[in-house]
Design an enzyme around this catalytic site. Structure first.
Site, mmCIF file in Angstrom:
data_model
loop_
_atom_site.group_PDB
_atom_site.id
_atom_site.type_symbol
_atom_site.label_atom_id
_atom_site.label_comp_id
_atom_site.label_asym_id
_atom_site.label_seq_id
_atom_site.Cartn_x
_atom_site.Cartn_y
_atom_site.Cartn_z
ATOM 1 N N ASP A 75 0.526 -1.503 0.292
ATOM 2 C CA ASP A 75 -0.081 0.013 0.201
ATOM 3 C C ASP A 75 0.774 1.322 -0.019
ATOM 4 O OD1 ASP A 75 -1.695 2.188 0.076
ATOM 5 O OD2 ASP A 75 -2.358 0.858 2.296
ATOM 6 N N LYS A 86 0.320 16.049 -10.658
ATOM 7 C CA LYS A 86 0.784 15.203 -12.181
ATOM 8 C C LYS A 86 1.640 16.275 -12.759
ATOM 9 C CE LYS A 86 -0.809 11.343 -12.213
ATOM 10 N NZ LYS A 86 -0.162 9.823 -12.167
ATOM 11 N N TYR A 125 -5.370 15.969 -7.503
ATOM 12 C CA TYR A 125 -4.773 15.423 -8.635
ATOM 13 C C TYR A 125 -4.042 15.977 -9.907
ATOM 14 C CZ TYR A 125 -4.023 11.985 -12.340
ATOM 15 O OH TYR A 125 -4.430 11.175 -13.249
HETATM 16 N N1 LIG Z 1 -7.442 6.658 -16.294
HETATM 17 C C1 LIG Z 1 -7.099 8.023 -17.169
HETATM 18 O O1 LIG Z 1 -7.876 8.962 -17.106
HETATM 19 C C2 LIG Z 1 -5.449 8.442 -16.538
HETATM 20 C C3 LIG Z 1 -5.188 9.342 -17.674
HETATM 21 C C4 LIG Z 1 -3.846 10.044 -16.784
HETATM 22 C C5 LIG Z 1 -3.423 9.029 -15.713
HETATM 23 N N2 LIG Z 1 -3.597 8.250 -15.719
HETATM 24 C C6 LIG Z 1 -2.383 7.789 -14.548
HETATM 25 O O2 LIG Z 1 -2.768 6.648 -15.030
HETATM 26 C C7 LIG Z 1 -2.207 5.652 -13.551
HETATM 27 C C8 LIG Z 1 -2.872 4.374 -13.801
HETATM 28 O O3 LIG Z 1 -3.958 4.537 -13.619
HETATM 29 P P1 LIG Z 1 -5.623 3.732 -14.708
HETATM 30 O O4 LIG Z 1 -6.046 4.714 -15.367
HETATM 31 O O5 LIG Z 1 -5.095 2.565 -14.681
HETATM 32 O O6 LIG Z 1 -6.712 3.804 -12.814
HETATM 33 P P2 LIG Z 1 -6.645 2.115 -12.392
HETATM 34 O O7 LIG Z 1 -6.999 1.130 -12.967
HETATM 35 O O8 LIG Z 1 -7.842 2.890 -11.054
HETATM 36 O O9 LIG Z 1 -5.592 1.335 -11.252
HETATM 37 C C9 LIG Z 1 -4.744 2.121 -10.976
HETATM 38 C C10 LIG Z 1 -3.714 1.283 -10.355
HETATM 39 O O10 LIG Z 1 -3.023 1.782 -8.863
HETATM 40 C C11 LIG Z 1 -3.365 0.811 -8.015
HETATM 41 N N3 LIG Z 1 -3.062 1.835 -6.710
HETATM 42 C C12 LIG Z 1 -4.155 3.005 -6.653
HETATM 43 N N4 LIG Z 1 -3.596 2.849 -4.811
HETATM 44 C C13 LIG Z 1 -2.170 2.600 -4.641
HETATM 45 C C14 LIG Z 1 -2.082 2.511 -3.250
HETATM 46 N N5 LIG Z 1 -2.114 3.103 -1.999
HETATM 47 N N6 LIG Z 1 -1.310 1.014 -3.788
HETATM 48 C C15 LIG Z 1 -0.337 0.985 -4.182
HETATM 49 N N7 LIG Z 1 -1.389 0.734 -5.242
HETATM 50 C C16 LIG Z 1 -1.520 1.159 -5.533
HETATM 51 C C17 LIG Z 1 -4.288 0.200 -7.427
HETATM 52 O O11 LIG Z 1 -4.285 -1.085 -7.524
HETATM 53 P P3 LIG Z 1 -4.867 -1.647 -6.069
HETATM 54 O O12 LIG Z 1 -6.093 -0.426 -6.038
HETATM 55 O O13 LIG Z 1 -4.749 -2.654 -6.301
HETATM 56 O O14 LIG Z 1 -3.991 -0.993 -5.151
HETATM 57 C C18 LIG Z 1 -4.125 0.362 -9.105
HETATM 58 O O15 LIG Z 1 -3.321 -0.805 -9.890
HETATM 59 C C19 LIG Z 1 -2.292 6.547 -12.330
HETATM 60 O O16 LIG Z 1 -1.093 7.661 -12.304
HETATM 61 C C20 LIG Z 1 -3.205 7.431 -12.697
HETATM 62 O O17 LIG Z 1 -2.508 9.077 -12.327
HETATM 63 C C21 LIG Z 1 -4.911 8.119 -16.143
#
Ligand SMILES: NC(=O)c1ccc[n+]([C@@H]2O[C@H](COP(=O)([O-])OP(=O)(O)OC[C@H]3O[C@@H](n4cnc5c(N)ncnc54)[C@H](OP(=O)(O)O)[C@@H]3O)[C@@H](O)[C@H]2O)c1
Length: 259
Positions: free
Chosen positions: A60, A156, A152
């Site tokens: 975590d 970033k 947020y």
């Molecule tokens: N989706 C978008 O629109 C978007 C756009 C730009 C950038 N991003 C970035 O892309 C990255 C991945 O996001 P995603 O879109 O793939 O979202 P997601 O599907 O919600 O995945 C987020 C991941 O982060 C992990 N996580 C969250 N809190 C955590 C914690 N306290 N400790 C360890 N792991 C943690 C989650 O795993 P667990 O819950 O199993 O811990 C999950 O594997 C993020 O940095 C996000 O800001 C996303």
């Protein structure tokens, strides 16, 4: 011997797809997140599908001691991290006076502090070996302020600035540091951030496969520091430099608002 990649946030979305992509191309993987069941089943799938080694480390990253513990656990097992994908992260929607400060502090811990610590611990080893790559997942949110998701967007902006500076410092040491800046992408992110009905997520999100394909290909074959998947996102992030910052901030607010 296969190279090893450590991916944080491997249990869903972008991290999950990166895990498949790296395993498919012959990398051993270290999968990090909190969701044990999802990670164990992913590890089994990757090992049987691609014949690589997949190791699960539960962590975590919102806990202050977690990053050091993760580094210690990996090195105690005698594993060498050749590539690091700092992907774990989340957002939170809402007016700042109403949002939960404990969620925002956790967000800063995961999006900024853990990413910085892991870059330091694993990056120092890479510098010593004069070899390695770090991909930090930022966002197109890094390029301007984001009303209704103020913390947020600010996290970033840190990731982008930090990665560009580190890329400059470590290039002479043979270590490549990159920032991946996706725009809105179809993952669990919008659900966690309570963003599904925002105009941003209602108007053209990219698929996670497209984002990971672009990220992987640029990371492994090109000499870019900032990787922005999608033509529209590249044009937008360039164009806003020429628009007054206050106007850009007002536009972002409109786009962020719920329908
Ligand atoms: N989706 C978008 O629109 C978007 C756009 C730009 C950038 N991003 C970035 O892309 C990255 C991945 O996001 P995603 O879109 O793939 O979202 P997601 O599907 O919600 O995945 C987020 C991941 O982060 C992990 N996580 C969250 N809190 C955590 C914690 N306290 N400790 C360890 N792991 C943690 C989650 O795993 P667990 O819950 O199993 O811990 C999950 O594997 C993020 O940095 C996000 O800001 C996303």
């Amino acid at each position: 011997m296969n190279k090893t990649v450590l991916i944080t946030g491997a249990s869903s979305g972008i991290g999950l797809h990166f895990s498949h992509k790296f395993a498919e191309s012959g990398h051993d993987v270290i999968l990090v997140a909190r969701s044990e069941e999802k990670l164990r089943s992913l590890a089994g799938e990757l090992e049987s599908q691609y014949g690589v080694k997949a190791i699960v480390v539960l962590s975590d990253l919102s806990k202050p001691e977690a990053s050091k513990r993760l580094y210690d656990e990996v090195t105690t097992q005698g594993l060498q991290v050749d590539l690091l994908i700092n992907n774990a992260g989340f957002g939170l929607f809402g007016e700042f006076e109403q949002t939960d400060v404990s969620k925002e502090l956790d967000m800063i811990q995961v999006n900024i502090t853990a990413l910085t610590e892991l870059s330091k611990y694993f990056g120092k080893d890479m510098v010593r070996r004069k070899q390695g790559k770090i991909l930090n997942v930022a966002s197109t949110a890094a390029f301007q302020p984001g009303p209704l998701m103020a913390v947020y967007y600010a996290t970033k902006a840190y990731v982008l600035s930090f990665s560009e500076a580190l890329a400059n410092e470590w290039e002479p040491h043979g270590v490549k540091v990159m920032a991946l800046c996706p725009g809105a992408t179809q993952t669990g992110f919008s659900n966690v951030a309570e963003l599904e009905s925002s105009k941003l997520f209602q108007s053209g999100v990219m698929s996670v496969e497209e984002v990971v394909e672009a990220g992987y290909s640029d990371m492994m074959t090109k000499n870019k520091t900032v990787i922005i998947p999608g033509f529209k996102n590249r044009v937008l992030t360039k164009t806003i430099r020429f628009i007054p910052r206050k106007m850009v901030t007002n536009i972002v607010r409109k786009v962020q608002e719920r329908i």
